[in-house]
Enzyme design. Structure first.
Site, PDB file in Angstrom:
ATOM      1  N   ASP A  67       0.845  -1.202   0.000  1.00  0.00           N
ATOM      2  CA  ASP A  67       0.000   0.000   0.000  1.00  0.00           C
ATOM      3  C   ASP A  67       0.876   1.246   0.000  1.00  0.00           C
ATOM      4  O   ASP A  67       2.108   1.148   0.081  1.00  0.00           O
ATOM      5  CB  ASP A  67      -0.965  -0.008   1.201  1.00  0.00           C
ATOM      6  CG  ASP A  67      -0.260  -0.173   2.540  1.00  0.00           C
ATOM      7  OD1 ASP A  67       0.988  -0.232   2.570  1.00  0.00           O
ATOM      8  OD2 ASP A  67      -0.957  -0.267   3.565  1.00  0.00           O
ATOM      9  N   ASN A 134      -7.455  -2.026  13.927  1.00  0.00           N
ATOM     10  CA  ASN A 134      -8.881  -2.222  13.619  1.00  0.00           C
ATOM     11  C   ASN A 134      -9.096  -3.438  12.705  1.00  0.00           C
ATOM     12  O   ASN A 134     -10.168  -3.602  12.140  1.00  0.00           O
ATOM     13  CB  ASN A 134      -9.460  -0.957  12.971  1.00  0.00           C
ATOM     14  CG  ASN A 134      -8.816  -0.632  11.624  1.00  0.00           C
ATOM     15  OD1 ASN A 134      -7.891  -1.313  11.202  1.00  0.00           O
ATOM     16  ND2 ASN A 134      -9.312   0.393  10.961  1.00  0.00           N
ATOM     17  N   HIS A 136      -7.489  -4.029   9.907  1.00  0.00           N
ATOM     18  CA  HIS A 136      -7.235  -3.780   8.482  1.00  0.00           C
ATOM     19  C   HIS A 136      -6.008  -4.552   7.984  1.00  0.00           C
ATOM     20  O   HIS A 136      -5.148  -4.947   8.763  1.00  0.00           O
ATOM     21  CB  HIS A 136      -7.136  -2.276   8.180  1.00  0.00           C
ATOM     22  CG  HIS A 136      -5.871  -1.605   8.614  1.00  0.00           C
ATOM     23  ND1 HIS A 136      -5.778  -0.246   8.767  1.00  0.00           N
ATOM     24  CD2 HIS A 136      -4.630  -2.082   8.916  1.00  0.00           C
ATOM     25  CE1 HIS A 136      -4.541   0.074   9.120  1.00  0.00           C
ATOM     26  NE2 HIS A 136      -3.837  -1.015   9.239  1.00  0.00           N
ATOM     27  N   GLU A 141      -9.641  -1.205   4.838  1.00  0.00           N
ATOM     28  CA  GLU A 141     -10.251  -0.877   6.126  1.00  0.00           C
ATOM     29  C   GLU A 141     -11.498  -1.744   6.355  1.00  0.00           C
ATOM     30  O   GLU A 141     -11.999  -2.375   5.419  1.00  0.00           O
ATOM     31  CB  GLU A 141     -10.630   0.611   6.144  1.00  0.00           C
ATOM     32  CG  GLU A 141      -9.448   1.556   5.959  1.00  0.00           C
ATOM     33  CD  GLU A 141      -8.546   1.675   7.190  1.00  0.00           C
ATOM     34  OE1 GLU A 141      -8.578   0.798   8.082  1.00  0.00           O
ATOM     35  OE2 GLU A 141      -7.778   2.659   7.251  1.00  0.00           O
TER      36      GLU A 141
HETATM   37  P1  PGA Z   1       2.393  -1.938  12.304  1.00  0.00           P
HETATM   38  O1  PGA Z   1       1.215  -1.572  11.309  1.00  0.00           O
HETATM   39  O2  PGA Z   1       3.110  -3.092  11.695  1.00  0.00           O
HETATM   40  O3  PGA Z   1       3.260  -0.714  12.367  1.00  0.00           O
HETATM   41  O4  PGA Z   1       1.761  -2.302  13.620  1.00  0.00           O
HETATM   42  C1  PGA Z   1       0.348  -2.552  10.857  1.00  0.00           C
HETATM   43  C2  PGA Z   1      -0.877  -1.893  10.273  1.00  0.00           C
HETATM   44  O5  PGA Z   1      -1.465  -1.028  10.942  1.00  0.00           O
HETATM   45  O6  PGA Z   1      -1.278  -2.247   9.154  1.00  0.00           O
END
Ligand code: PGA
Length: 240
Positions: A67, A134, A136, A141
């Protein structure tokens, strides 16, 4: 979903990296979708070390960024492509043309997204994913359709807030472009990664709950080859 819990982050990252080396040895032309974010960086360090030691080569592999945030300057350190370069790509022997990224500064995002979809074909062999607080996956999302492909998405406020840990500016991103749920679900193998106490709540919801678009990661539950790698703090609220 195959669940594996490790007593600490070191054991967790060693296990993921060891399996990754096996996959790449078995198929040097492995097509991968990889996330930025904090979760995989310890694993990336081990892969970079393996390349430096001559144990493995990415020279025939392909890597797609999962992404990218929108509205940030191309040189913002928090852009996903830049973070991935720093933590992994710059340390590999991957040819420059084999690292695919999402240029969200493009004038026409529809053209950008369809070109990414075409480049992804015939699909990923291996996808690594962090789990958002959350639920995602990338910027898919809650509510993301299982048949979604690469597209622009408006970020959930909690995802915008989480981006403050990465981006350099006061103005946080509110949208981005992400590989879609369809392409993640169709990846031949998927490894979901979670570390730390902060992820314990969403991990419990994922493991104990049903397949539900409200928790995008749960759409991987029927996947025939999906592994969930947790360290002890991330697994601390599971009854296992
Ligand atoms: P993080 O992010 O690896 O920094 O916890 C994961 C995400 O929120 O997709």
């Amino acid at each position: 979903m195959n669940l594996r819990i490790f007593h600490n982050k070191e054991a967790w990252s060693q296990a993921v990296a060891t399996l990754w080396l096996e996959r790449l040895k078995a198929n040097p032309a492995l097509r991968m979708c990889l996330p930025a974010g904090n979760t995989p960086t310890a694993v990336y360090r081990l892969m970079a070390a393996a390349v430096a030691e001559g144990k493995i080569s990415f020279s025939r592999a392909e890597i797609f960024a999962l992404d990218e945030y929108g509205g940030l300057p191309v040189d913002d350190a928090g852009r996903c492509a830049n973070a991935l370069r720093r933590s992994l790509i710059d340390h590999l022997d991957l040819p420059a043309g084999s690292f695919h990224t999402l240029a969200t500064e493009a004038d026409d995002l529809t053209v950008l997204c369809r070109a990414y979809d075409r480049a992804i074909e015939p699909g990923f062999d291996l996808t690594l994913l962090g789990i958002g607080l959350n639920g995602h996956l990338g910027l898919n999302e809650p509510g993301s359709a299982p048949d979604s492909t690469t597209r622009r998405v408006e970020m959930h406020p909690s995802s915008t807030q989480a981006s403050a840990a990465y981006v350099q500016r006061d103005q946080l991103p509110t949208w981005g472009v992400t590989v879609g749920m369809k392409q993640l679900i169709e990846s031949r193998e998927v490894w979901l990664l979670a570390c730390g106490e902060a992820k314990a709540g969403i991990v419990t919801r994922l493991v104990n709950g049903p397949e539900d678009v409200a928790v995008p990661a749960s759409l991987l539950k029927p996947h025939p080859d999906c592994r969930l790698f947790l360290d002890q703090p991330a697994a601390s609220r599971l009854a296992v």
